[in-house]
Design a protein around this motif. Structure first.
Motif, PDB file in Angstrom:
ATOM      1  N   VAL A 102       0.852  -1.181   0.000  1.00 43.54           N
ATOM      2  CA  VAL A 102       0.000   0.000   0.000  1.00 43.54           C
ATOM      3  C   VAL A 102       0.891   1.234   0.000  1.00 43.54           C
ATOM      4  CG1 VAL A 102      -1.949  -1.097   1.155  1.00 43.54           C
ATOM      5  CG2 VAL A 102      -0.173   0.013   2.529  1.00 43.54           C
ATOM      6  N   VAL A 103       0.315   2.344  -0.421  1.00 42.71           N
ATOM      7  CA  VAL A 103       1.016   3.627  -0.396  1.00 42.71           C
ATOM      8  C   VAL A 103       0.357   4.496   0.663  1.00 42.71           C
ATOM      9  CG1 VAL A 103       1.624   5.697  -1.698  1.00 42.71           C
ATOM     10  CG2 VAL A 103       1.634   3.458  -2.834  1.00 42.71           C
TER      11      VAL A 103
ATOM     12  N   ASP B 284       0.145   1.039  -9.261  1.00 40.38           N
ATOM     13  CA  ASP B 284       1.447   0.386  -9.429  1.00 40.38           C
ATOM     14  C   ASP B 284       2.404   1.122  -8.495  1.00 40.38           C
ATOM     15  OD1 ASP B 284       3.914  -0.589 -10.146  1.00 40.38           O
ATOM     16  OD2 ASP B 284       3.654  -0.288 -12.304  1.00 40.38           O
ATOM     17  N   SER B 285       2.791   0.469  -7.420  1.00 43.21           N
ATOM     18  CA  SER B 285       3.560   1.132  -6.367  1.00 43.21           C
ATOM     19  C   SER B 285       5.065   1.090  -6.584  1.00 43.21           C
ATOM     20  CB  SER B 285       3.236   0.505  -5.011  1.00 43.21           C
ATOM     21  OG  SER B 285       3.724  -0.830  -4.947  1.00 43.21           O
ATOM     22  N   ARG B 286       5.519   0.444  -7.612  1.00 42.08           N
ATOM     23  CA  ARG B 286       6.962   0.329  -7.829  1.00 42.08           C
ATOM     24  C   ARG B 286       7.583   1.708  -8.060  1.00 42.08           C
ATOM     25  NH1 ARG B 286       6.728  -3.906 -12.676  1.00 42.08           N
ATOM     26  NH2 ARG B 286       5.053  -2.419 -13.170  1.00 42.08           N
ATOM     27  N   GLY B 287       8.632   1.997  -7.302  1.00 42.17           N
ATOM     28  CA  GLY B 287       9.328   3.269  -7.440  1.00 42.17           C
ATOM     29  C   GLY B 287       8.683   4.440  -6.733  1.00 42.17           C
ATOM     30  N   VAL B 288       7.602   4.209  -6.008  1.00 45.44           N
ATOM     31  CA  VAL B 288       6.928   5.302  -5.302  1.00 45.44           C
ATOM     32  C   VAL B 288       7.768   5.744  -4.110  1.00 45.44           C
ATOM     33  CG1 VAL B 288       4.905   5.904  -3.927  1.00 45.44           C
ATOM     34  CG2 VAL B 288       4.639   4.601  -6.039  1.00 45.44           C
ATOM     35  N   SER B 289       8.039   7.033  -4.013  1.00 49.98           N
ATOM     36  CA  SER B 289       8.835   7.570  -2.899  1.00 49.98           C
ATOM     37  C   SER B 289       8.818   9.083  -2.998  1.00 49.98           C
ATOM     38  CB  SER B 289      10.279   7.050  -2.958  1.00 49.98           C
ATOM     39  OG  SER B 289      10.944   7.539  -4.122  1.00 49.98           O
TER      40      SER B 289
ATOM     41  N   ILE C 244       4.577   0.471   1.643  1.00 52.14           N
ATOM     42  CA  ILE C 244       4.613  -0.399   2.811  1.00 52.14           C
ATOM     43  C   ILE C 244       3.922  -1.717   2.484  1.00 52.14           C
ATOM     44  CG2 ILE C 244       3.827  -0.643   5.213  1.00 52.14           C
ATOM     45  CD1 ILE C 244       3.843   2.449   5.322  1.00 52.14           C
ATOM     46  N   PRO C 245       4.494  -2.854   2.877  1.00 51.99           N
ATOM     47  CA  PRO C 245       3.775  -4.121   2.714  1.00 51.99           C
ATOM     48  C   PRO C 245       2.419  -4.063   3.410  1.00 51.99           C
ATOM     49  CG  PRO C 245       6.073  -4.536   3.283  1.00 51.99           C
ATOM     50  CD  PRO C 245       5.844  -3.053   3.451  1.00 51.99           C
ATOM     51  N   LEU C 246       1.405  -4.565   2.752  1.00 53.43           N
ATOM     52  CA  LEU C 246       0.053  -4.510   3.303  1.00 53.43           C
ATOM     53  C   LEU C 246      -0.016  -5.152   4.684  1.00 53.43           C
ATOM     54  CD1 LEU C 246      -2.992  -4.013   3.175  1.00 53.43           C
ATOM     55  CD2 LEU C 246      -3.199  -6.106   1.804  1.00 53.43           C
ATOM     56  N   ASP C 247       0.622  -6.298   4.854  1.00 55.03           N
ATOM     57  CA  ASP C 247       0.574  -6.981   6.150  1.00 55.03           C
ATOM     58  C   ASP C 247       1.230  -6.138   7.242  1.00 55.03           C
ATOM     59  OD1 ASP C 247      -0.794  -9.118   5.058  1.00 55.03           O
ATOM     60  OD2 ASP C 247       1.019 -10.304   4.699  1.00 55.03           O
TER      61      ASP C 247
END
Length: 204
Positions: free
Chosen positions: A65-66, A141-146, A163-166
């Motif tokens: 998740v973002v 698409d969360s890849r590279g999000v920062s 962040i990992p959802l879990d």
């Protein structure tokens, strides 16, 4: 259980304007029918706020998740007033909630949302404000999000986290995440993850 209270009567007797800044504060004098069938007159202060949209950007493909992190004046009583939250924004007059969700995702997190699914519409604090929150989960698409995002003219200083959802769900359990919209959305995804995966996989 019957919801016959929906037929109860109420009337607004007077509205006194108290303050207007970013939000507006009024004092209401109103009368309503009691559960015993009598009438009760009360005074209440009401903060008049724009309705808001909150969206949880969810990457089901990677299980992330973002979330965004920013300073919140309402959290000053706790040790750390920088909160992990959903992407969120207020609804302008000519916008619909879905438009706000997509705009704020770009402004606050630098992401483009795909499909949106409405979770619920709720009143965050009806004892003192008339604000409604429209809550969504959005495909991303969360890849590279920062990075650091937000609008300078609105005094925003927003840090983005992938962040990992879990992990995010665990943070709901231990109090790291403690704001209503984030708790509701993450718990909804925890309960409906399989359904949402199937729903999005067949949506067109």
């Amino acid at each position: 259980m019957s919801r016959d209270t929906l037929n109860f009567h109420h009337s607004i007797d007077q509205i006194e304007h108290l303050y207007e800044g970013f939000y507006r504060m009024d004092r209401y004098t109103l009368t309503h029918q009691t559960f015993a069938g009598e009438t009760l007159t009360i005074q209440r202060e009401l903060m008049d706020r724009h309705d808001a949209v909150c969206v949880l950007p969810l990457d089901l493909a990677t299980g992330h998740v973002v979330l965004v992190e920013q300073f919140r004046v309402g959290a000053l009583r706790q040790e750390n007033p920088w909160l992990l939250e959903l992407v969120a924004g207020l609804i302008d007059k000519d916008e619909v909630p879905e438009q706000v969700a997509r705009r704020e995702a770009q402004e606050e997190a630098g992401v483009e949302l795909g499909r949106l699914h409405p979770i619920t519409e709720y009143l965050p604090s009806p004892g003192g404000t008339n604000e409604r929150v429209f809550l969504y989960v959005g495909e991303v698409d969360s890849r590279g999000v920062s990075g650091i995002h937000g609008l300078d003219e609105e005094g925003e200083d927003i840090r983005v986290h992938r962040i990992p959802l879990d992990q995010a769900i665990d943070w709901c359990k231990d109090g790291t995440i403690n704001n209503a919209a984030s708790l509701i959305a993450l718990q909804w995804v925890q309960l409906n993850r399989a359904w949402l995966r199937d729903h999005w996989s067949v949506a067109t």
